[in-house]
Motif scaffolding. Structure first.
Motif, short mmCIF file in Angstrom:
data_model
loop_
_atom_site.label_atom_id
_atom_site.label_comp_id
_atom_site.label_asym_id
_atom_site.label_seq_id
_atom_site.Cartn_x
_atom_site.Cartn_y
_atom_site.Cartn_z
N THR A 1 0.91 -0.98 -0.38
CA THR A 1 0.22 -0.22 0.16
C THR A 1 0.87 2.05 0.52
OG1 THR A 1 -0.12 -0.14 2.51
CG2 THR A 1 -1.93 -1.46 1.65
N ARG B 1 3.24 13.39 15.45
CA ARG B 1 1.73 12.35 15.61
C ARG B 1 0.97 12.09 17.22
NH1 ARG B 1 -0.30 7.13 12.51
NH2 ARG B 1 -2.20 6.69 13.42
N ASN C 1 -4.13 8.79 18.45
CA ASN C 1 -4.12 8.10 17.28
C ASN C 1 -3.61 6.39 16.26
OD1 ASN C 1 -4.41 7.78 14.61
ND2 ASN C 1 -3.53 9.71 13.88
N HIS D 1 0.91 -5.05 12.51
CA HIS D 1 1.58 -5.56 11.16
C HIS D 1 2.12 -7.53 11.36
CE1 HIS D 1 1.75 -1.79 9.22
NE2 HIS D 1 0.84 -1.91 7.76
N THR E 1 -8.95 -1.84 21.73
CA THR E 1 -9.10 -2.28 20.39
C THR E 1 -7.72 -2.05 19.70
OG1 THR E 1 -10.06 -0.63 19.21
CG2 THR E 1 -11.64 -2.51 19.99
N ARG F 1 -3.38 -6.02 10.77
CA ARG F 1 -2.99 -6.36 8.78
C ARG F 1 -1.56 -7.11 8.73
NH1 ARG F 1 -1.32 -4.02 3.86
NH2 ARG F 1 0.26 -2.31 3.88
N SER G 1 2.18 4.56 8.57
CA SER G 1 2.55 5.31 7.50
C SER G 1 3.77 5.99 7.64
CB SER G 1 1.55 5.70 6.27
OG SER G 1 1.41 7.13 7.11
N SER H 1 -3.98 1.03 3.39
CA SER H 1 -5.55 -0.01 3.34
C SER H 1 -6.23 0.16 3.81
CB SER H 1 -4.87 -1.38 4.73
OG SER H 1 -4.97 -0.52 5.51
N ARG I 1 -11.87 3.60 6.66
CA ARG I 1 -11.44 3.41 5.82
C ARG I 1 -11.86 2.81 4.53
NH1 ARG I 1 -5.10 4.18 7.56
NH2 ARG I 1 -4.92 2.61 6.37
N GLY J 1 -7.54 7.71 13.70
CA GLY J 1 -6.19 9.73 12.30
C GLY J 1 -7.37 9.66 11.40
#
Ligand code: TXA
Ligand code: MG
Length: 346
Positions: free
Chosen positions: A40, A63, A67, A72, A122, A126, A148, A186, A200, A232
């Protein structure tokens, strides 16, 4: 920082060199920060189990720490550690779309600290499909938190050069194996609600998920202004320095040409397509052909960055609602434009 200088690992995309993968993974294992490519966008990775590492990621990106980061993984055993219970929907969807550009929101276990999930109970998870990403996570043997790899507010990076722009000298390493083919982050699907909700949009679309789950998932759940479900989504995002306006009218070319008349003394540009590229009397950035939404999707973040590096002050973009994947592209572009969009009914 483990090193003073950021180490760049040039890696062969199809046949990643084992020694380099090992060296790169070692950075994460030792608590450092490593940017690496996914299908991505590029991610800024670190040990997802370590609250100190998450803090470093937030601080490197600038950041807000509410957020949360996406975790991964490279195999299903890792998923079982991250969550107490893997819901049936997650298994079915993972079978269909993992490894790939789909992120699930699930109830987290204690294995992942709240620092990584922005204080939430939560976790976003991915399994990326990009070979180098999977090998790195595998070598680490631990889940890797990776937002990202851009400074907060800037467009996500689709090339190693974008990551270098934002982070050279500020993180330990950057893996470079070429551009990210999808070019948008993603799809995020919240599986803690019933029916599941897309927070998203992305390459994997509502109809793909509906087909596999056999239910109709909710779309647009991430945009609630009061309390965004994907935190985010509330922040200013992807924005170039230029004042960007999207024009999506019946005669967009005519409208843009008219607007160009008012900004003659500025450094202006138009974001356009193969079909319209010769119709504007100023600098143009060609996102691709309207017949190929994937091409536009993979080009758009690079163009937003190019507007900055070329010192563009005012930019107009054609709209892309009607191309393939247009809805995901527009979700990002509208944010980049600070919601400045001209439509026939506006
Ligand atoms: O494609 C991608 O997803 C890329 C690559 C690197 O994998 N990553 C990425 O991460 O886009 P990031 O951190 O830039 O975006 C994560 C988004 C944010 O909007 C965040 O608020 C949301 O996911 N998110 C993360 N954890 C969440 C959670 N527990 N609940 C709701 N939203 C969450
Ligand atoms: Mg991001």
């Amino acid at each position: 920082m483990l090193n003073k200088a950021t180490k760049i690992f040039k890696i062969n995309e199809k046949n990643p060199e084992e020694g380099l993968i090992e060296e790169a993974a070692d950075i994460i294992k030792k608590g450092g920060l490593l940017a690496f490519p996914t299908e991505t966008v590029y991610g800024l990775g670190g040990d997802a189990r370590d609250p100190q590492v998450s803090k470093k990621i937030y601080s490197a990106k600038g950041r807000p720490s509410d957020n949360p980061l996406i975790v991964h993984i490279s195999n299903m055993e890792m998923l079982e550690k991250i969550v107490d219970e893997v819901p049936k929907e997650a298994l079915v969807l993972a079978k269909a779309f993992w490894p790939g550009p789909l992120t699930f929101i699930l109830k987290k276990s204690d294995y992942i600290p709240k620092e990584t999930t922005g204080g939430l109970d939560t976790v976003a998870v991915r399994m990326p499909s990009r070979l180098s990403a999977r090998l790195i996570i595998d070598k680490c043997g631990i889940p890797v938190a990776a937002p990202s790899a851009n400074i907060s507010g800037r467009p996500s990076p689709t090339k190693a050069e974008h990551v270098i722009e934002d982070f050279d000298g500020r993180i330990d390493g950057i893996v470079d194996d070429g551009p990210s083919p999808i070019g948008l982050e993603s799809t995020i699907l919240d599986l803690t609600v019933n029916p599941p909700a897309i927070l998203r949009k992305g390459y994997i679309e509502k109809q793909d998920i509906d087909r596999v789950l056999g239910v109709s998932v909710v779309e647009g759940g991430g945009e609630t202004v009061e309390k965004p479900k994907a935190p985010g989504m509330k922040y200013r995002h992807y924005a170039p320095k230029a004042e960007l306006t999207i024009i999506e009218t019946k005669d967009s070319v005519g409208k843009i040409s008219e607007l160009l008349e008012n900004v003659k003394n500025k450094n202006v540009a138009v974001v356009t397509t193969e079909e319209n590229k010769d119709k504007y009397p100023c600098r143009t950035y060609i996102a691709g052909s309207r017949k190929n939404g994937r091409e536009i999707m993979s080009a758009i973040y690079g163009i937003l960055r190019d507007l900055d590096s070329d010192g563009i002050e005012v930019a107009f973009s054609e709209g892309f609602s009607d191309v393939d994947h247009g809805s995901a592209i527009m979700e990002r572009l509208i944010k980049a434009a600070g919601h400045r969009i001209i439509r026939d009914d506006s």
